[in-house]
Design an enzyme around this catalytic site. Sequence first.
Site, PDB file in Angstrom:
ATOM      1  N   HIS A 109       5.635   0.510   1.105  1.00  0.00           N
ATOM      2  CA  HIS A 109       6.839   1.878   1.046  1.00  0.00           C
ATOM      3  C   HIS A 109       8.120   1.235   1.248  1.00  0.00           C
ATOM      4  O   HIS A 109       9.036   1.269   0.290  1.00  0.00           O
ATOM      5  CB  HIS A 109       6.536   2.518   2.383  1.00  0.00           C
ATOM      6  CG  HIS A 109       5.483   3.410   2.331  1.00  0.00           C
ATOM      7  ND1 HIS A 109       5.190   4.681   1.755  1.00  0.00           N
ATOM      8  CD2 HIS A 109       4.278   3.291   3.266  1.00  0.00           C
ATOM      9  CE1 HIS A 109       3.937   5.065   2.177  1.00  0.00           C
ATOM     10  NE2 HIS A 109       3.271   4.320   3.116  1.00  0.00           N
TER      11      HIS A 109
HETATM   12  O1  RIB Z   1       5.967   6.090   6.321  1.00  0.00           O
HETATM   13  C1  RIB Z   1       6.214   4.690   5.995  1.00  0.00           C
HETATM   14  C2  RIB Z   1       7.242   4.103   6.928  1.00  0.00           C
HETATM   15  O2  RIB Z   1       6.849   4.030   8.153  1.00  0.00           O
HETATM   16  C3  RIB Z   1       7.452   2.621   6.533  1.00  0.00           C
HETATM   17  O3  RIB Z   1       8.917   2.317   6.695  1.00  0.00           O
HETATM   18  C4  RIB Z   1       6.657   1.779   7.524  1.00  0.00           C
HETATM   19  O4  RIB Z   1       7.013   0.347   7.850  1.00  0.00           O
HETATM   20  C5  RIB Z   1       6.589   2.882   8.818  1.00  0.00           C
HETATM   21  O5  RIB Z   1       7.627   2.415   9.404  1.00  0.00           O
END
Ligand code: RIB
Length: 312
Positions: free
Chosen positions: A241
């Site tokens: 992500h």
């Molecule tokens: O939903 C994904 C996010 O949540 C990313 O930033 C992952 O590192 C967690 O922090």
Amino acid sequence: MKQKIWIDCDPGIDDAVAITLAVACGEELELLGISTVAGNQTVDRVTENARKLTSFLGISQVPVAKGASGPLVRTPKFAGHVHGKTGLGDYCLPETDKQVEEEPAVLVLARTLKALPPGEKVTLVPIGPLTNIALLLRVFPEAADRIERICLMGGAAVGGNVTPTGEFNIWADPEAAQIVFTWGLPVVMCGLDVTNHCGFTREQAKDLKKSKHPVSQMVGELVEFYFQSPVYQGRERAAIHDAVTITYLLHPDWFTGRAMHVEVDCSEERNRGMTICDFRGKPGEEHPVTVLLQARADRVQEFWMEKLRAFP
Ligand code: RIB
Ligand code: CA
């Protein structure tokens, strides 16, 4: 001119990949500093990870500042089931004598922004809960004048990962997110609509692990750990992500998005942390928030592999 960026993070496997990618793109990005926030793991653990990671990536000169130990209002909830008890799976970064900044993150960030040469600004890249960014804006409102834009990983126009409508970074601290989204600064929301589609396969993780370069090996091992978590069982790709934010900064043309009004559900009901994206706006209406809706995921993944294989 390099883009000046500051990464606020909760490393975290995908945070670590995002920071590695930013360093691999050092010709286009100048990483001014890293601040940490409780999220994937406790603030002490994610700070320790950031401290060691900067040294491992050869950027010991980049300051690491410890931030908020929990959300503004809510009870801290961590994501050990995804990122492991250290926050970086079972990967052990080498020891280092690199020191974390004495002062808290919000102060270090405010000083950094204030010290910028006249006319220069920084792009903030929050990839964890938005607690530090909300505190910065509330305590040092003048800092906003030195912020070019906020390119964050969080939210979703449709969907969620902690709940059907809550994405972790926003769900963890909804009040902080509401402050950031409605402050009026330009925000690029890299939400699940695009980040869910950008990740590595098991094959790619193996490929990176086989590399002769310790940094690529690290990324391969981190991603492999991801696949062990319940979240990615049966999935072809493990979403990285946070790395989408860095990719957008360099290749915005690989994404489509739409400017719209965004608010955050700050209830304790089933839609806690939902980013309420208002698609009713008329075309051409001014909105400071751009929600990314589609990505050329194949091109993004190729770029990641290319950059991580050729880590300087
Ligand atoms: O939903 C994904 C996010 O949540 C990313 O930033 C992952 O590192 C967690 O922090
Ligand atoms: Ca993160």
